[in-house]
Scaffold this active site. Structure first.
Site, PDB file in Angstrom:
ATOM      1  N   HIS A 236     -33.472  11.754  29.183  1.00  0.00           N
ATOM      2  CA  HIS A 236     -32.239  11.950  29.921  1.00  0.00           C
ATOM      3  C   HIS A 236     -31.999  11.518  31.212  1.00  0.00           C
ATOM      4  O   HIS A 236     -31.153  11.311  31.600  1.00  0.00           O
ATOM      5  CB  HIS A 236     -32.284  13.917  29.793  1.00  0.00           C
ATOM      6  N   GLU A 239     -30.631   8.091  31.019  1.00  0.00           N
ATOM      7  CA  GLU A 239     -29.202   8.324  30.915  1.00  0.00           C
ATOM      8  C   GLU A 239     -28.299   8.422  32.143  1.00  0.00           C
ATOM      9  O   GLU A 239     -27.317   7.755  32.217  1.00  0.00           O
ATOM     10  CB  GLU A 239     -29.020   9.335  29.967  1.00  0.00           C
ATOM     11  N   HIS A 240     -29.066   9.255  33.273  1.00  0.00           N
ATOM     12  CA  HIS A 240     -28.269   9.246  34.437  1.00  0.00           C
ATOM     13  C   HIS A 240     -28.480   7.825  35.178  1.00  0.00           C
ATOM     14  O   HIS A 240     -27.489   7.406  35.810  1.00  0.00           O
ATOM     15  CB  HIS A 240     -29.124  10.362  35.183  1.00  0.00           C
ATOM     16  N   GLU A 317     -28.693  20.322  36.627  1.00  0.00           N
ATOM     17  CA  GLU A 317     -27.980  20.575  35.133  1.00  0.00           C
ATOM     18  C   GLU A 317     -29.190  21.575  34.480  1.00  0.00           C
ATOM     19  O   GLU A 317     -28.739  22.515  33.849  1.00  0.00           O
ATOM     20  CB  GLU A 317     -27.940  19.401  34.233  1.00  0.00           C
TER      21      GLU A 317
END
Length: 941
Positions: A236, A239-240, A317
């Site tokens: 994750h 992905e950023h 998040e």
């Protein structure tokens, strides 16, 4: 119905909306059609906000990976470079937009499709959408594009009150398909979490602005399952980080700025075994956007200085996701997997796992990020989809030129298929009591089955869920509703990575319980097991399969245009799962009837293999365990011995449970009607009487056998008091409850309907194939005319409405919206007013008296458009007037609140949130410009 749902959340940094749409894109609700829809489907542990990208700042550097130059030579067209490319053009000649005939598409789909495979192994699907181009190709002019964008408009139905929260999942709106009527409701809750209602509204509004956009999506066939054990959330995080600038375009915010300037947006999401990136932009900037975007996969910078900033974005998040019951249940469920299985990992990542722990253990997160990218972001793991109003040859040239530079490391793709039976443990087959965030009673029964993806042509879980989720006579929910034990039931498999991957598939049944249902949750579970046993004894039935197949075929044959962003996201994942010919159909159609495959899955759904989760605020104080990452309070216990022994035995079937009868609402006539009046560009008023008026427009654009009907039954009675507004909410929810069983077959046959408690009247919306649409509309009006309620149903609905109002008030965003509208609108009743009126007590007699008065005097305004003649459209209004037999209003009344003109200047209103456990805040900035004082702006904060 394939429900597409985009979820958005504001991170604490406040820099960007982070959408997590793909995780919900395959969400399907269990209708009699069987698939969990959006949506979403009732999934007990639905990931509403799977880790997605919320960009922070960064500038960084990764070493180049060069394509290995191997000739991959797999099936499909391999794109050629240089001379080979021109040779391919010459071979095709004038057929510059010739698609691949192997790809099966809907007869109503005007787009052309072509599959290519680049020399670096990347597979691409090119989609040419030249519809509405009137034969023109090439670049659209600025004026054309601007004109297209201005065509879109909104039609908002303001909602006076709340619909009962009818499930324990966050993110289900039965009627997100009503895209002609976006609702911006302050407290309309089909779902148990109002944030998703708001998000769907934003998604629907976004859809209207992107219909003319060009879009692209890229799926990397690796996700959070590949996270290293010592760096949870690394997939994750990567992905950023890949979007923090590239070697060719080093400005870390350059791509966002480019898209924003040209009317576009971008996003990304990380699933268990896949990571998806997407963007959309105005057509004339598409090629440049593709080049900028591709650089993130060719040579992203990922500088070390950006690590800390982006960790904070990931942590934001995570913090935003913590108050979500769906996310909390998912983490709890994952923790039940056997040790060593990737489902037990913490996919989200946060500051602790990505910053503090690595620092303590001398782990170089930056170096590990680069290693992860080099190992897993390889071209031969990737599928790409591009859609634009260009010819296929043009798209092929662009894709070949730009994406052939993505490196291929030549390493085998990671495979987790050997890690089967992750939940075959003693801890799984237990009863888990959980304390939820919201006021809700819900029972979720879950089974972990062997992976079912290989059976996509049969879709056994789709068949089973069709029956289990049925709401008509003989269904589980019909029986439980009659007992006043349940409000809603969802089930099946949502086809996200969490619910279906290479190691297992989930089948779950989630039931929203009443207070009385909570007290009888063992009986509720027993009813489910009795129904499943009945299905196992009868075995699969070809009649049922063919009915499902026919409905799915009808929907596919006459499918409507979808948001290109949604579409390319879905397609790039489909390319990872299905062969070429089934790219468009693999997730939608039933191809083969194989009863042995269905029976094999069905026979595994037995009590001894089930996991039970009971959510309720009544569990407070009884749960002594806490899940590590989300802090969910829970307890574990064995099923009560008497029930466990009964479920092991050859228990009796329930005679009230049986298969559904043949569906009379399935359309068979798809003839396009001839015009019986002059064509018009916009709806025209064809009836105008003191009792009502009717607007009509015959479809002359889409030419599909469908229609849309909207009626507004207007009454001044509703807004006379807060108690009346509450009575109206109760009335609409009971009417919806009464219709659930008789109208369910219509819903299954793609005749969608929705009843909305509008601020000034009842809104009835009906949509679908026009052949049987009048039957559904008349059914709704009949139940309205003969409205009744038992004391038990009245009590059940009012108690549930208390929970709904409460759940609205504890969420900062919905509370803020309620306060804002209370300030701005004259004569508006606040949610606090309504909650107090409900808590003060209302009687069934007062409800019935209110409904009689409401129906006695009305003004009805209707709209009929689509494949319907003007004569047929007038019959709808005539039926309402004759069946309800009401008097006209004494005077015309407005159907919108008058807005307060704010004094000039800036005004600040602060409201303390009611949920002390929610760390999230909401800031709303409202600007008002008065036409009479155009030069003076007013702002409300």
């Amino acid at each position: 119905m394939l429900r597409k749902v985009t979820v958005a959340a504001v991170c604490a940094t406040g820099r960007k909306w982070c959408e997590t749409g793909r995780e919900l894109a395959s969400l399907r609700r269990i209708e009699a059609r069987g698939r969990c829809e959006d949506s979403a489907a009732a999934r007990p542990f639905l990931t509403l906000t799977m880790p997605g990208r919320n960009k922070g700042k960064s500038t960084c550097s990764c070493p180049d990976l060069q394509p290995n130059g191997q000739d991959l030579g797999e099936s499909g067209r391999v794109a050629r470079l240089g001379a080979d490319e021109s040779e391919e053009e010459e071979r095709r000649g004038s057929l510059s937009n010739a698609g691949d005939p192997e790809i099966v598409k809907s007869p109503s789909d005007p787009k052309q499709y072509r599959y290519i495979k680049l020399r670096n192994g990347l597979q691409a699907l090119l989609i040419s959408d030249l519809s509405n181009m009137e034969g023109k190709t090439g670049n659209a002019t600025d004026d054309e594009e601007e004109e297209e964008e201005e065509e879109e408009d909104d039609d908002d139905d303001e909602d006076s009150g709340a619909e009962i929260e009818d499930d324990d999942e966050e993110g289900f709106d039965d009627e997100d398909e009503f895209d002609d009527d976006d609702e911006h409701n302050d407290d309309d809750l089909d779902t148990e979490d109002n944030e998703l209602e708001e998000i769907e509204e934003r998604a629907e509004a976004r859809k209207k602005t992107t219909e003319k956009q060009s879009a692209a999506a890229l799926c990397v066939g690796v996700g959070s399952f590949a996270d290293p054990d010592d760096l949870p959330g690394l997939a994750h995080f990567l992905e950023h980080m890949v979007f923090m600038g590239s070697l060719k375009y080093p400005d870390e915010n350059g791509f966002d700025a480019f898209l924003k300037k040209h009317g576009g947006s971008d996003n990304a999401s990380t699933d268990c075994e896949r990571t998806v990136f997407q963007f959309d932009v105005q057509r004339k900037y598409f090629k440049e956007a593709l080049d900028r975007w591709a650089q993130f996969f060719i040579h992203p910078l990922m500088i070390r200085d950006a690590i800390d900033r982006e960790v904070e974005a990931v942590d934001s998040e995570y913090q935003l996701a913590r108050p979500s019951d769906a996310n909390r249940k998912e983490m709890l469920f994952g923790s039940l997997a056997r040790p060593g299985h990737p489902m037990g990992k913490f996919f989200w990542g946060n500051a602790e796992t990505l910053k503090h722990e690595p620092k303590k253990n001398n782990i170089d997160t930056h170096a590990r990020l680069r290693e992860f990218w080099m190992r897993y972001y390889s071209a031969h793991y990737m599928t790409l989809v591009v859609q634009s109003k260009e010819t296929l040859d043009t798209l092929e040239k662009w894709v070949t030129e730009i994406f052939s530079q993505i490196p291929n490391n030549g390493l085998p793709k990671p495979n987790f298929g050997h890690l089967t039976d992750p939940f075959d443990t003693p801890a799984f087959n237990k009863l888990y009591r959980v304390v939820p965030i919201r006021k809700i009673h819900a029972l979720t029964i879950t089974w972990a089955l062997p992976p079912q993806q290989q059976h996509y042509r049969v879709k056994p879980l789709h068949y089973i869920s069709w029956l289990v989720g049925h709401e008509g006579k003989g269904s589980i929910l019909s029986y439980l509703r009659k007992k006043c034990w349940a409000l809603a039931l969802f089930g099946g498999n949502g086809e996200t990575g969490f619910e279906q991957n290479s190691t297992y598939s989930v089948f779950s049944i989630s039931i929203t319980l009443t207070d009385e249902g909570y007290e009888h949750f063992y009986e509720v579970a027993y009813t489910v097991f009795q129904y499943l046993k009945m299905l196992q004894k009868l075995g699969p039935e070809k009649r049922i399969f063919e009915e499902i197949q026919k409905i799915e075929d009808n929907e596919f044959h006459y499918q409507e245009q979808t948001d290109p962003v949604e579409y390319v996201e879905n397609m790039c994942e489909n390319m990872q799962l299905y062969p070429l010919q089934d790219f468009l159909t693999g997730d939608q159609l039933l191809f083969e009837y194989k009863p042995e495959v269905i029976a094999e899955a069905l026979n595994q759904l037995v009590p001894q293999k089930a996991n039970l989760v009971l959510l309720s605020g009544a569990n407070e104080g009884k749960c002594d365990l806490k899940e590590k990452w989300f802090g969910t309070q829970y307890s574990i216990e064995d099923v009560e011995n008497s029930w466990a022994e009964l479920w092991k035995s050859n228990f009796e079937l329930n005679p009230d449970l049986h298969l559904p009868a043949e569906n009379k609402y399935i359309a068979t006539d798809f003839t396009l009607k001839a015009f019986d009046c002059p064509e018009t560009e916009y709806p025209v008023k064809i009836v105008n009487t003191p009792q009502g008026c009717l607007w009509y427009k015959k479809d002359n654009k889409f030419k599909i056998p469908k229609a849309y009907i909207r009626f507004h039954l207007i009454s001044p009675l509703i807004q006379k008091s807060a108690a009346n507004v509450v009575l109206f909410d109760i009335f609409v929810n009971i009417l919806t409850h009464n219709l659930a069983e008789p109208a369910y077959e219509a819903d299954v046959a793609q005749l969608e309907y929705k009843l909305v408690a509008g601020e000034h009247g009842l809104i009835i919306r009906v949509k679908g194939f026009n052949h049987k649409l009048p039957l559904l509309f008349q059914l709704i009006i009949d139940y309205l005319a003969e409205f009744s309620s038992t004391p038990a149903v009245f009590t059940m609905i009012t108690e549930q409405l208390k929970k709904t109002y409460f759940n609205i008030l504890i969420k900062p965003e919905t509370l803020a919206k309620d306060v804002r509208l209370l300030i701005l609108e004259y004569a508006r009743w606040s949610m606090i007013d309504k909650y107090r009126a409900l808590m003060d007590g209302l009687s069934l007699e007062s409800l019935l008296s209110f409904v009689r008065e409401f129906k006695s005097q009305l003004f009805v305004e209707g709209l009929v458009q689509g494949n319907v003649t003007s004569t047929e459209s007038m019959d709808f209004l005539k039926y309402v007037v004759e069946r309800l037999n009401f008097m006209p209003l004494e005077q015309e009344m407005p159907v919108q609140f008058q807005v307060v003109e704010l004094p000039s200047g800036h005004h600040l209103c602060k409201v303390r949130a009611l949920n002390k456990g929610d760390a999230n805040s909401e800031v709303t900035v409202y600007y008002q410009v008065s036409w009479s004082h155009y030069a003076h702006g007013r702002a409300l904060f």
